[in-house]
Scaffold this active site. Sequence first.
Site, PDB file in Angstrom:
ATOM      1  N   VAL A   1      17.147  32.034 -31.018  1.00  0.00           N
ATOM      2  CA  VAL A   1      16.852  30.907 -30.140  1.00  0.00           C
ATOM      3  C   VAL A   1      15.958  31.378 -28.996  1.00  0.00           C
ATOM      4  O   VAL A   1      16.217  32.415 -28.379  1.00  0.00           O
ATOM      5  CB  VAL A   1      18.147  30.278 -29.582  1.00  0.00           C
ATOM      6  CG1 VAL A   1      17.814  29.065 -28.714  1.00  0.00           C
ATOM      7  CG2 VAL A   1      19.077  29.873 -30.715  1.00  0.00           C
TER       8      VAL A   1
ATOM      9  N   ASP B   1      34.241  23.139 -34.721  1.00  0.00           N
ATOM     10  CA  ASP B   1      33.976  24.384 -33.995  1.00  0.00           C
ATOM     11  C   ASP B   1      33.842  24.114 -32.506  1.00  0.00           C
ATOM     12  O   ASP B   1      32.938  24.638 -31.845  1.00  0.00           O
ATOM     13  CB  ASP B   1      32.703  25.040 -34.536  1.00  0.00           C
ATOM     14  CG  ASP B   1      32.608  26.519 -34.155  1.00  0.00           C
ATOM     15  OD1 ASP B   1      33.631  27.090 -33.712  1.00  0.00           O
ATOM     16  OD2 ASP B   1      31.515  27.101 -34.286  1.00  0.00           O
TER      17      ASP B   1
END
Length: 668
Positions: free
Chosen positions: A316, A426
């Site tokens: 990222v 999650d």
Amino acid sequence: MIFPFALELPSAPRNVTATFLNQSVIGLTWKSPEVIGDQSHVFYDVSCLRPCNNDTQTTCAEEPCQNDVQYIPFNKGLNTTTVLVTNLSPFVNYTFKIYARNRVSEVAKRRHGIEGYFTVIILTTIGTVPGRPELFVKQNEVTVSVSWTLQHKNGIIKNYEVTYVREDNYMDRRSISTNKTKHEYKDLQAGKTYEFQVFAENNYGRGPIGVKKFTVKNGGDGFDKLVVLITAGGGSLLFVCVVVFIIIIFLSRRRKSLQRDYIRGTEHGSDLGQQRYIDPTNYSDLMELLTTLTTEIEKPNIKLQRFVGQGEFADVYKGTLKTRNGRDVVAVKVLRPGSNEKNQKDFLSEASIMGQFNHPNVIKLVGVVTKSRPMMILTEFLESGSLDKFLKEHKGLLTSLQLVGMARGVACGIVYLSEMNLIHRDLAARNILVGENMLCKVSDFGLSRELAEDSPVYETQGGKIAVRWTSPEALQYRMFSSASDVWSYGILLWEIMSFADRPYWGWSNSEVMDRVQFGYRLPAPKDCPEIIHGIMMDCWQSDPSKRPKFEEIVNRLDKIIRSPEVLEIVPLLQSTLETSEEIDAPQFESVDEWLNFINMECYLETFQAANVDSLDKVRGLRDEDLRDMGVKQIGHRNKINKSIKAIKEQHAYSVLEVNELEVNETFF
């Protein structure tokens, strides 16, 4: 300026802070003044100013806020140091003045025009979604006209989504997207009741849905009139052909409309007002789905600036995207070279999932790069990064009200996802991103799955599981549901209130699984309000059906925000039971008093039945004794054992003091 009442007036309030609870609601908190004056009772007034409307007043810089700005509980004569301000407009610089007053202040103001001491805080609101449209429906011969007004646009309206649903047949529905504030229908059936739904969308997402029901009067069905007209003409073959042609065109348009609604994922699934989620796993050609749900970005328009993190198969970066208006800052997730086919499919699936979301508390997809390599996913960039990182950097610097505001934002995002019949699987602080004004956004949908319409549970045979955040039934049976997301939210809430401490500390995953299975629950973090720990405990109910729904969690947090004084109540025993080596326990006179102190009075009859009627007998208890007595929950046994250990140590220290005293007396 020297006031005539300088020695009697209270000084200004101290340490004023503002917490954005959502885009239009803030909480203002402050500390009492250092000098309260000659009168002991101090109260507070809050005033609000905003820039003048140049269309009406060209000579002023600021004017009092409009009447639609509201205060909870009120803004005059406050006896608390907290107030909520609601109905704020977007993109406005607000100035708030908090005055400290007493009885002398009133005399000073009335006789001398002296307002007293105050503290100023200036803040800027960000954008928000549009308001709810107000609908109007009327019929003129064969035409039904639906129009609407929108009082709060909160920015530039991108489009309106208009849907009708026939009340007796939910499959008879149609949606259109328009920039106008009116739409006409000429093919509605006479005598049928339709529900019209309209919502507006701006750059911050979709607003709430306005709804209006209307029953079509006789003569309102244009198709029926056409049939009558054709029949009156003698049933000519030409007319029959025209009828057939019209029916084919009508059904074709209806089918295409329904297909378009499904593919676009508009807010009209099996439940009214609910967005239809499209599961990427149901599509063999993900590229076709991506074309419908996302925007393809030309790679030369993207510029990577710096590395900010990495995932399982992607890196990222912070970057910029060239647009018509310049360059926008974005987050760019880049698929690593050499990724296998499964990684590529998971990468594309995540993009197609994110492309369906449009909510202020869910990360927003900007576009994708799929036609060149490496493939990329572009999302909005949030400078503050992940929630766990943000909390660690601000440990001890945020108030309980600010933390609750962040927790509420996360819950609102999950309400939106659960309405789409989607489970996240999650939920954790590491997967929440923090934006401007501490606005929290749910992200990382790699494990997200759609629940089948006929089953509230998603079962899996394998895959990775975040043990510390996962519910017992999901750990044991691999059964995930909205209730298992609620469990994970409880752990996330614990992370928020502990400033991102590690859940279950240094325990191994197997220890966590065993102890949770036998009833252990995390204690309240340090300084965590009792009411917030109560929400956590409800999220951790062993029976999934007894856990609260996310809508209920949001409602409970809203009530807490409206009554922030409840946040001042902190449990007597907190996480020191698990992290410290000893407890500073008071001297107890009886077993009853001791059990009440540690909030274990529910076991009073258990101790009486076991004939444990003195503190001497309590000090002799072991863990297996407690289990044999009937204390089944390991969390309760741990709590009792810790307290017994403290009593033993205190008793040993007392005996030592007595022995030393006896020695000293003998010596002298």
